[in-house]
Write a protein that holds these residues in place. Sequence first.
Motif, mmCIF file in Angstrom:
data_model
loop_
_atom_site.group_PDB
_atom_site.id
_atom_site.type_symbol
_atom_site.label_atom_id
_atom_site.label_comp_id
_atom_site.label_asym_id
_atom_site.label_seq_id
_atom_site.Cartn_x
_atom_site.Cartn_y
_atom_site.Cartn_z
ATOM 1 N N UNK A 125 54.642 49.166 51.481
ATOM 2 C CA UNK A 125 53.245 49.590 51.450
ATOM 3 C C UNK A 125 52.980 50.569 50.310
ATOM 4 N N UNK A 126 53.897 51.490 50.098
ATOM 5 C CA UNK A 126 53.763 52.422 48.971
ATOM 6 C C UNK A 126 53.791 51.669 47.643
ATOM 7 N N UNK A 127 54.738 50.740 47.531
ATOM 8 C CA UNK A 127 54.890 49.978 46.284
ATOM 9 C C UNK A 127 53.646 49.156 45.973
ATOM 10 N N UNK A 128 53.063 48.540 46.996
ATOM 11 C CA UNK A 128 51.924 47.640 46.802
ATOM 12 C C UNK A 128 50.570 48.343 46.896
ATOM 13 N N UNK A 176 47.099 50.189 52.414
ATOM 14 C CA UNK A 176 46.699 51.306 53.265
ATOM 15 C C UNK A 176 46.866 50.925 54.723
ATOM 16 N N UNK A 177 47.406 51.847 55.516
ATOM 17 C CA UNK A 177 47.624 51.633 56.942
ATOM 18 C C UNK A 177 46.431 52.146 57.741
ATOM 19 N N UNK A 178 45.939 51.315 58.659
ATOM 20 C CA UNK A 178 44.891 51.707 59.602
ATOM 21 C C UNK A 178 45.531 51.660 60.990
ATOM 22 N N UNK A 179 46.051 52.788 61.501
ATOM 23 C CA UNK A 179 46.921 52.755 62.679
ATOM 24 C C UNK A 179 46.241 52.439 64.013
ATOM 25 N N UNK A 230 53.480 56.464 65.128
ATOM 26 C CA UNK A 230 53.344 55.782 63.837
ATOM 27 C C UNK A 230 52.656 56.595 62.747
ATOM 28 N N UNK A 231 51.489 57.222 62.998
ATOM 29 C CA UNK A 231 50.812 57.906 61.883
ATOM 30 C C UNK A 231 51.680 58.975 61.216
ATOM 31 N N UNK A 232 52.358 59.780 62.028
ATOM 32 C CA UNK A 232 53.202 60.824 61.457
ATOM 33 C C UNK A 232 54.352 60.261 60.640
ATOM 34 N N UNK A 245 55.025 58.772 52.983
ATOM 35 C CA UNK A 245 54.166 58.692 51.802
ATOM 36 C C UNK A 245 53.171 57.560 51.809
ATOM 37 N N UNK A 246 52.952 56.943 52.976
ATOM 38 C CA UNK A 246 51.986 55.848 53.095
ATOM 39 C C UNK A 246 50.586 56.421 53.270
ATOM 40 N N UNK A 247 49.624 55.844 52.586
ATOM 41 C CA UNK A 247 48.236 56.288 52.720
ATOM 42 C C UNK A 247 47.648 55.705 53.993
#
Length: 441
Positions: free
Chosen positions: A289-292, A295-298, A333-335, A341-343
């Motif tokens: 996810x960082x590389x690409x 964005x995560x929507x948990x 998960x969010x923490x 380093x995931x947005x």
Amino acid sequence: MLMFRTLLAIAVAAIATPAAAETVVIHAGRLLATPGAAPLEKQTIIVRDDKIAEVRAGFIDPAAVGADGRLVDLSQQFVLPGMMDLHAHITMRLFQPRPGRITDSVTMRPADLALRAAVSARQVLLSGFTTIRDLGAPHDVIFPLRDALNAGMFPGPHIIAAGSMLSRTGGHGDPHLLRPELRMHIEDYGKPCSGVAACREGVRERVADGADVIKISVSGSGSDETGNASAEPDLLPDELETIIATAKSLNRRVAAHVTSTKGINAAVRAGVTTIEHGTYADKESFALMKQKGVILVPTTYVSVFLDKPSIQAGLKPEEWTFLSAAIKRARQLPGEAYRAGVKIALGTDAGGDLDANRAQELELYVQSGLPASEAIKTATVNAAEALGMSDRLGQIKPGFRADIIAVTGDPLADVKLLSTVDFVMKDGRVYKSGGQPTVQP
């Protein structure tokens, strides 16, 4: 459908005539103009029509900016951009067990759903959410509702809408729980696809119907074995690649409902914009996810309203076994994602339930390890980036949409304060002041 939307646009243009130009001068005691940066003391925000025109230091006399200047005194309050919920289902009632949700789909007419959703939309706006991304609703309800709300015909947030989700035949989103002759009537689930050609056509159909974003299902849900940690992706690589390439050719972003680890990694590699839920993301998932830049929507809030006896009563024992594990994982998960380093962008998975507390998503982020300042970014700056609207949403700066909220106290010290918003402005119009609505239903 196209003719209906054309007629609606004509009606909106006729009814929603622009108000006379007005200059609003807001005195902000503390201003978080760009979440993530330090708040500023004693600032003046100048709003003209639906945009922010200027932000000046100190409290400026309204007469100094023009004869039409009108003061909004928030000098004792904390002011910040309107919040955004990137995973909503405004036409549904999700706090009820599954049978009730299915019954609504087959017994309520589109007009019934739209009127109920309009009441919910007002409540969403008054809670401080000035924009939502709706990721699953009947086409003949959500797109006319979106157009009416975006035109300001009645109180509610701006809506970015997906319409129905695109899934594999027999997968999450295909209404296979119903008798075959009833499935065609459950449009919020939509027509699934099998194979490259059908998946390409599925994207094109949704855009033709009016979709702003394409939502796909790459795994089952947290309550079944096709959505658990080790489940295989629902869509094959060529189907995924075709969906994303087709969406990109039509200038649409892709939001992927996915909970399994393999499904998450496949969706990220294929190039989706956001991962919705992402329950069983692991270290490899976070690195991808960082590389690409995904964005995560948990949607952590879903773990709160699913963890209730009334919901559990509507599930089979094996479904609750899967779901209880997913709920526990969702809280962590969010923490974990933040530390990797995931947005993150805020999304609740809440429906149109009037008692939904969307800002509780922020509290859950803080409980899992995000600083309050970072949690607020998920609902503003990061959400705008996920929407591709960083040039107009998520900050209070010249040229941006005048979507502004205020609270009493400091949400950077106590993020729970964002559950009781005192002031709401959308597109330069005040909908709530002093904790009370200014525009009646």
